[in-house]
Design a protein around this motif. Structure first.
Motif, PDB file in Angstrom:
ATOM      1  N   CYS A 188      55.671 145.453  51.136  1.00  0.00           N
ATOM      2  CA  CYS A 188      57.038 145.329  51.654  1.00  0.00           C
ATOM      3  C   CYS A 188      57.225 146.190  52.903  1.00  0.00           C
ATOM      4  CB  CYS A 188      58.045 145.735  50.577  1.00  0.00           C
ATOM      5  SG  CYS A 188      58.196 144.555  49.203  1.00  0.00           S
ATOM      6  N   ILE A 189      56.714 147.408  52.874  1.00  0.00           N
ATOM      7  CA  ILE A 189      56.841 148.286  54.034  1.00  0.00           C
ATOM      8  C   ILE A 189      56.082 147.709  55.221  1.00  0.00           C
ATOM      9  CG2 ILE A 189      56.290 150.578  54.945  1.00  0.00           C
ATOM     10  CD1 ILE A 189      58.661 150.516  53.032  1.00  0.00           C
ATOM     11  N   LEU A 190      54.885 147.189  54.973  1.00  0.00           N
ATOM     12  CA  LEU A 190      54.081 146.604  56.053  1.00  0.00           C
ATOM     13  C   LEU A 190      54.813 145.430  56.697  1.00  0.00           C
ATOM     14  CD1 LEU A 190      51.453 146.431  57.648  1.00  0.00           C
ATOM     15  CD2 LEU A 190      50.515 144.991  55.808  1.00  0.00           C
ATOM     16  N   ALA A 191      55.411 144.576  55.869  1.00  0.00           N
ATOM     17  CA  ALA A 191      56.134 143.420  56.408  1.00  0.00           C
ATOM     18  C   ALA A 191      57.321 143.864  57.262  1.00  0.00           C
ATOM     19  CB  ALA A 191      56.610 142.527  55.258  1.00  0.00           C
ATOM     20  N   GLN A 192      58.035 144.906  56.828  1.00  0.00           N
ATOM     21  CA  GLN A 192      59.183 145.388  57.595  1.00  0.00           C
ATOM     22  C   GLN A 192      58.746 146.013  58.926  1.00  0.00           C
ATOM     23  OE1 GLN A 192      62.421 147.223  54.880  1.00  0.00           O
ATOM     24  NE2 GLN A 192      60.582 147.249  53.633  1.00  0.00           N
ATOM     25  N   LEU A 193      57.605 146.703  58.920  1.00  0.00           N
ATOM     26  CA  LEU A 193      57.102 147.291  60.163  1.00  0.00           C
ATOM     27  C   LEU A 193      56.727 146.205  61.170  1.00  0.00           C
ATOM     28  CD1 LEU A 193      54.875 150.252  58.874  1.00  0.00           C
ATOM     29  CD2 LEU A 193      57.042 150.391  60.104  1.00  0.00           C
ATOM     30  N   ILE A 194      56.150 145.122  60.673  1.00  0.00           N
ATOM     31  CA  ILE A 194      55.807 144.018  61.561  1.00  0.00           C
ATOM     32  C   ILE A 194      57.063 143.436  62.200  1.00  0.00           C
ATOM     33  CG2 ILE A 194      54.858 141.673  61.635  1.00  0.00           C
ATOM     34  CD1 ILE A 194      52.881 142.541  59.451  1.00  0.00           C
ATOM     35  N   LEU A 195      58.131 143.352  61.407  1.00  0.00           N
ATOM     36  CA  LEU A 195      59.393 142.838  61.937  1.00  0.00           C
ATOM     37  C   LEU A 195      60.035 143.821  62.920  1.00  0.00           C
ATOM     38  CD1 LEU A 195      60.923 141.357  58.639  1.00  0.00           C
ATOM     39  CD2 LEU A 195      60.012 140.053  60.574  1.00  0.00           C
ATOM     40  N   ALA A 265      43.795 158.209  47.392  1.00  0.00           N
ATOM     41  CA  ALA A 265      45.092 157.876  46.793  1.00  0.00           C
ATOM     42  C   ALA A 265      46.251 158.422  47.623  1.00  0.00           C
ATOM     43  CB  ALA A 265      45.157 158.425  45.371  1.00  0.00           C
ATOM     44  N   LEU A 266      46.137 159.670  48.093  1.00  0.00           N
ATOM     45  CA  LEU A 266      47.247 160.272  48.829  1.00  0.00           C
ATOM     46  C   LEU A 266      47.362 159.719  50.250  1.00  0.00           C
ATOM     47  CD1 LEU A 266      47.122 163.975  47.611  1.00  0.00           C
ATOM     48  CD2 LEU A 266      48.421 162.037  46.725  1.00  0.00           C
ATOM     49  N   THR A 267      46.250 159.213  50.799  1.00  0.00           N
ATOM     50  CA  THR A 267      46.345 158.552  52.097  1.00  0.00           C
ATOM     51  C   THR A 267      47.148 157.261  51.974  1.00  0.00           C
ATOM     52  OG1 THR A 267      44.235 159.487  52.833  1.00  0.00           O
ATOM     53  CG2 THR A 267      45.023 157.529  53.984  1.00  0.00           C
ATOM     54  N   ALA A 268      46.974 156.563  50.860  1.00  0.00           N
ATOM     55  CA  ALA A 268      47.783 155.363  50.613  1.00  0.00           C
ATOM     56  C   ALA A 268      49.258 155.732  50.510  1.00  0.00           C
ATOM     57  CB  ALA A 268      47.311 154.670  49.336  1.00  0.00           C
ATOM     58  N   ALA A 269      49.552 156.853  49.839  1.00  0.00           N
ATOM     59  CA  ALA A 269      50.941 157.302  49.740  1.00  0.00           C
ATOM     60  C   ALA A 269      51.480 157.694  51.109  1.00  0.00           C
ATOM     61  CB  ALA A 269      51.039 158.480  48.763  1.00  0.00           C
ATOM     62  N   LEU A 270      50.624 158.307  51.950  1.00  0.00           N
ATOM     63  CA  LEU A 270      51.044 158.676  53.305  1.00  0.00           C
ATOM     64  C   LEU A 270      51.441 157.437  54.103  1.00  0.00           C
ATOM     65  CD1 LEU A 270      51.343 160.720  55.627  1.00  0.00           C
ATOM     66  CD2 LEU A 270      48.911 160.356  56.123  1.00  0.00           C
ATOM     67  N   PHE A 271      50.695 156.357  53.958  1.00  0.00           N
ATOM     68  CA  PHE A 271      51.025 155.116  54.671  1.00  0.00           C
ATOM     69  C   PHE A 271      52.443 154.662  54.331  1.00  0.00           C
ATOM     70  CE2 PHE A 271      51.473 150.519  54.104  1.00  0.00           C
ATOM     71  CZ  PHE A 271      51.368 150.095  55.421  1.00  0.00           C
ATOM     72  N   VAL A 272      52.807 154.738  53.051  1.00  0.00           N
ATOM     73  CA  VAL A 272      54.146 154.312  52.642  1.00  0.00           C
ATOM     74  C   VAL A 272      55.206 155.204  53.277  1.00  0.00           C
ATOM     75  CG1 VAL A 272      55.714 154.097  50.664  1.00  0.00           C
ATOM     76  CG2 VAL A 272      53.361 153.277  50.481  1.00  0.00           C
ATOM     77  N   ASN A 273      55.017 156.523  53.226  1.00  0.00           N
ATOM     78  CA  ASN A 273      56.019 157.444  53.767  1.00  0.00           C
ATOM     79  C   ASN A 273      56.135 157.334  55.290  1.00  0.00           C
ATOM     80  OD1 ASN A 273      56.998 158.826  51.389  1.00  0.00           O
ATOM     81  ND2 ASN A 273      54.978 159.728  51.205  1.00  0.00           N
ATOM     82  N   VAL A 274      54.998 157.250  55.962  1.00  0.00           N
ATOM     83  CA  VAL A 274      55.026 157.077  57.414  1.00  0.00           C
ATOM     84  C   VAL A 274      55.712 155.765  57.767  1.00  0.00           C
ATOM     85  CG1 VAL A 274      53.574 156.650  59.435  1.00  0.00           C
ATOM     86  CG2 VAL A 274      53.047 158.541  57.914  1.00  0.00           C
ATOM     87  N   GLY A 275      55.419 154.716  56.988  1.00  0.00           N
ATOM     88  CA  GLY A 275      56.035 153.418  57.242  1.00  0.00           C
ATOM     89  C   GLY A 275      57.552 153.468  57.148  1.00  0.00           C
ATOM     90  N   ILE A 276      58.076 154.177  56.145  1.00  0.00           N
ATOM     91  CA  ILE A 276      59.536 154.273  55.987  1.00  0.00           C
ATOM     92  C   ILE A 276      60.152 155.041  57.144  1.00  0.00           C
ATOM     93  CG2 ILE A 276      61.378 155.162  54.508  1.00  0.00           C
ATOM     94  CD1 ILE A 276      59.477 154.774  52.121  1.00  0.00           C
ATOM     95  N   LEU A 277      59.531 156.181  57.521  1.00  0.00           N
ATOM     96  CA  LEU A 277      60.074 156.975  58.626  1.00  0.00           C
ATOM     97  C   LEU A 277      60.015 156.205  59.938  1.00  0.00           C
ATOM     98  CD1 LEU A 277      59.754 160.729  59.265  1.00  0.00           C
ATOM     99  CD2 LEU A 277      59.154 159.180  61.112  1.00  0.00           C
ATOM    100  N   VAL A 278      58.889 155.540  60.186  1.00  0.00           N
ATOM    101  CA  VAL A 278      58.748 154.777  61.424  1.00  0.00           C
ATOM    102  C   VAL A 278      59.743 153.622  61.451  1.00  0.00           C
ATOM    103  CG1 VAL A 278      57.185 153.257  62.718  1.00  0.00           C
ATOM    104  CG2 VAL A 278      56.352 155.439  61.828  1.00  0.00           C
ATOM    105  N   LEU A 279      59.944 152.974  60.319  1.00  0.00           N
ATOM    106  CA  LEU A 279      60.934 151.888  60.240  1.00  0.00           C
ATOM    107  C   LEU A 279      62.322 152.400  60.605  1.00  0.00           C
ATOM    108  CD1 LEU A 279      61.606 148.940  59.387  1.00  0.00           C
ATOM    109  CD2 LEU A 279      61.980 149.835  57.071  1.00  0.00           C
ATOM    110  N   ALA A 280      62.709 153.554  60.010  1.00  0.00           N
ATOM    111  CA  ALA A 280      64.026 154.121  60.320  1.00  0.00           C
ATOM    112  C   ALA A 280      64.101 154.562  61.782  1.00  0.00           C
ATOM    113  CB  ALA A 280      64.308 155.310  59.396  1.00  0.00           C
ATOM    114  N   GLY A 281      63.000 155.142  62.293  1.00  0.00           N
ATOM    115  CA  GLY A 281      62.992 155.583  63.683  1.00  0.00           C
ATOM    116  C   GLY A 281      63.039 154.431  64.663  1.00  0.00           C
ATOM    117  N   ALA A 282      62.436 153.298  64.293  1.00  0.00           N
ATOM    118  CA  ALA A 282      62.404 152.146  65.196  1.00  0.00           C
ATOM    119  C   ALA A 282      63.708 151.353  65.172  1.00  0.00           C
ATOM    120  CB  ALA A 282      61.229 151.231  64.827  1.00  0.00           C
ATOM    121  N   VAL A 283      64.372 151.301  64.011  1.00  0.00           N
ATOM    122  CA  VAL A 283      65.547 150.446  63.865  1.00  0.00           C
ATOM    123  C   VAL A 283      66.850 151.207  64.098  1.00  0.00           C
ATOM    124  CG1 VAL A 283      66.817 148.969  62.260  1.00  0.00           C
ATOM    125  CG2 VAL A 283      64.314 148.943  62.259  1.00  0.00           C
TER     126      VAL A 283
END
Length: 627
Positions: A188-195, A265-283
């Motif tokens: 879901c985060i990946l799809a939102q970042l693409i948008l 495992a924690l790198t996967a978690a980092l991707f999710v957190n970075v994705g949320i912050l970047v989404l908020a920063g971009a939108v």
């Protein structure tokens, strides 16, 4: 030949003998695996731990940070994740080297009053984390189904129990459900970042460290949301589930594989957190939108991105985030309670109590200031997590730096320097925050006692005259067994690894010797590691328990008493006792009673009553003298 086999349905019978050797079977055939299969054999604990690194508390801090400061705090997430990998690796090393989790190690090391204080602080952290899960799940239910947040908060009581109920079908199913939710969040985060199409150059610039008084509060919240104190206790316990052997080489290898497991495992978690912050920063940040709640972020995604898909994916991922972190929070609560206090509580009741503690501030805030107070409360809960961090980090760094505890896995000089540097950074940031946001009254009332406690556990090694002795996990087998009067021939004797075993053994031995009875010795492992991994678990307590049963079997053989030894794994000991009684068609069950009544029966379970209600044969309850 005297043998003990750890098994679910199979038992080994020990014939009376005066000599022989023990054959102890390993729990997981790790030593037979090679290549990537060998890595997979060690994988698992870090993925359960990583769930806590992408819960709704992370969402709140990431959205606030991205909306207010764009990509400026991206470096905080990356640094926090690196700190998390370091600390989780230290926790894994502690469990591998000592066979004891962080809470048990604290109980071994510190006085009772200090342990009680550390336990209360850890319980506060768990409740704060659960508060974010409650609010996040309630908001997601409103976004998806229109359910008011207050009703959603109440619904979370039942969905928490629903998640836990899946454990009865096996931990592998629960793991798949949790990993499936993680996959949903990531997609879901990946799809939102693409948008959203963020500016990659600006994202890269966010890796440059910068911090101001205005962004300090959110940065501290991000740290608390990423490096959770109770996850250190959880990881040090869950890692003790592989039959790695006792040699130095096997422990080193297990440590390396768990480092890789944690990093992945924690790198996967980092991707999710970075994705949320970047989404908020971009939108939100370029539009000058001040986000005052997760609901507002959801509502604005559609007009700003031009599609309702982004908002729907946002809500689905948020719901999956809240649900997936429920189970691991319950496990962490059990571990700290068992480790610090040596008390075990039924999993469903443990989760219910934790959730009820979280419901009180959630309902109070909604009732007083309305739903607008939910978002600040979620961020504040993550700041609380950060404030608890030093009280878990300092003992962890100290213990992993002591050769007497760690042996070959003691932290080398560079790792000690890095670990203490991490502790100093976390403590310094928390002190900075406290100086800026707390009044003098709060600093005196809460800050001084907490600083005194932190100073004690930090400098205690400088004044320690002798090494702290480890508290035995299990009592020793008595040197002699005194026969008691008897009247039966096939006897089931459940053992719970307590002082009551000696008294119950005396009665059972008397019965067996008087009438040539065969003893069925049963121990049911019900700890957290056994609940998660069943007969694959191999903690220090479980290994010591196997040797404990073997010593009892040898002593009975010397008394010319035939015995069958069963080491079973179940979160419900009463069900296992009833099943074995029917399987062996026993004539009598001899059980040691601890005198639990009323509230204690509810908290810790009434095994004796459950057994008596399901069996038609006599149940002899042996109580401690004076109980």
């Amino acid at each position: 030949m005297l043998t003990i086999v750890k098994t679910k349905p199979v038992t080994m019978v020990s014939k009376p003998s005066t000599g022989g050797s023990a054959s102890l079977t390993g729990s997981v055939p790790i030593l037979k695996a090679v290549g990537w299969r060998r890595f997979l054999a060690f994988s698992g604990p870090a993925y359960l731990v990583s769930v806590g690194y992408m819960d709704p508390g992370n969402w709140a801090t990431d959205i606030e940070g991205g909306a207010r400061f764009g990509y400026q705090l991206l470096w905080v997430l990356v640094v926090s994740n690196l700190l998390a990998i370091l600390l989780q690796t230290l926790a894994a090393r502690l469990g591998i080297a000592t066979g004891r989790d962080l809470a048990q190690s604290c109980r071994d090391h510190y006085p009772k009053g200090i342990n009680l204080s550390l336990w209360l602080l850890c319980e506060t952290a768990i409740a704060a984390c659960d508060l974010a899960e409650v609010l996040g799940s309630a908001i997601a239910l409103k976004l998806l189904f229109g359910i008011p947040v207050l009703w959603g908060v109440l619904i979370t009581v039942f969905d928490a129990l629903l998640i836990l109920s899946l454990s009865r079908y096996g931990i592998r199913l629960l793991e798949r459900v949790v990993l499936g939710m993680i996959a949903v969040i990531g997609l879901c985060i990946l799809a939102q970042l693409i948008l959203a199409r963020p500016d990659l150059g600006a994202v890269a610039a966010g890796m440059v460290p910068r911090l101001s008084t205005e962004s300090l509060y959110i940065a501290i919240a991000m740290l608390g949301a990423t490096v959770m104190p109770h996850n250190l206790y959880l990881h040090s316990a869950l890692v003790q589930t592989r039959a790695i052997g006792s040699s130095s080489d096997s422990k080193r290898e297990a440590s390396r594989y768990n480092l890789l497991d944690s990093a992945t495992a924690l790198t996967a978690a980092l991707f999710v957190n970075v994705g949320i912050l970047v989404l908020a920063g971009a939108v939100f940040y370029p539009s000058g939108v001040v986000v005052t709640g997760i609901e507002q972020a959801h509502e604005l995604l559609t007009p700003l991105l031009g599609t309702t898909l982004a908002a729907t994916l946002f809500a689905i991922a948020l719901l999956a985030s809240g649900q997936s972190s429920t189970f691991t929070g319950t496990l962490a609560g059990q571990i700290v309670m068992e480790g610090f206090l040596n008390l075990r509580m039924r999993p469903w009741l443990r989760q219910l109590l934790t959730r009820m503690v979280a419901l009180v501030p959630a309902i109070a805030v909604i009732a007083v200031v309305g739903e607008s107070g939910v978002f600040p409360l979620m961020i504040f809960s993550q700041v609380l997590l950060s404030l608890q961090l030093p009280f878990a980090i300092v003992p962890l760094v100290q213990f992993t730096s002591e050769r007497t505890k760690m042996g070959v896995l003691v932290s080398p000089g560079w790792l000690k320097l890095l670990s203490w540097g991490t502790a100093a950074l976390v403590i310094g940031l928390n002190l900075w925050l406290a100086a800026h946001v707390l009044s003098l009254g709060w600093l005196l009332a809460a800050g001084v006692p907490l600083c005194a406690l932190l100073a004690y556990i930090t400098f205690e090694p400088l004044f320690r005259r002798r090494p702290a002795a480890e508290v035995p996990l299990l009592p020793d087998v008595p040197a002699t067994l005194q026969p008691e009067a008897a009247a039966y021939r096939t006897i089931l004797l459940p053992l719970d690894h307590s002082e009551m075993d000696r008294i119950a053994l005396g009665h059972a031995l008397g019965l067996a010797k008087s009438h040539g009875a065969r003893l069925i010795l049963l121990h049911v492992e019900e700890g957290v590691a056994s609940q998660v991994y069943g007969d694959q678990a191999e903690t220090a307590e479980e290994r010591e328990g196997t040797a404990y049963l073997h010593r009892i079997q040898e002593r009975l053989a010397q008394e010319q008493v035939e015995s069958v030894v069963i080491q079973a794994y179940s979160p419900k000991p009463a069900d296992e006792i009833v099943r074995r009684a029917r399987e062996f068609q026993v004539d009598l069950v001899v059980m040691g009673g601890h005198g639990h009544k009323g509230l204690k029966d509810i908290l810790f379970g009434s095994t004796i009553n459950a057994v008596r209600h399901h069996l038609s044969i006599p149940v002899l309850v042996i109580r401690k003298p004076g109980a």
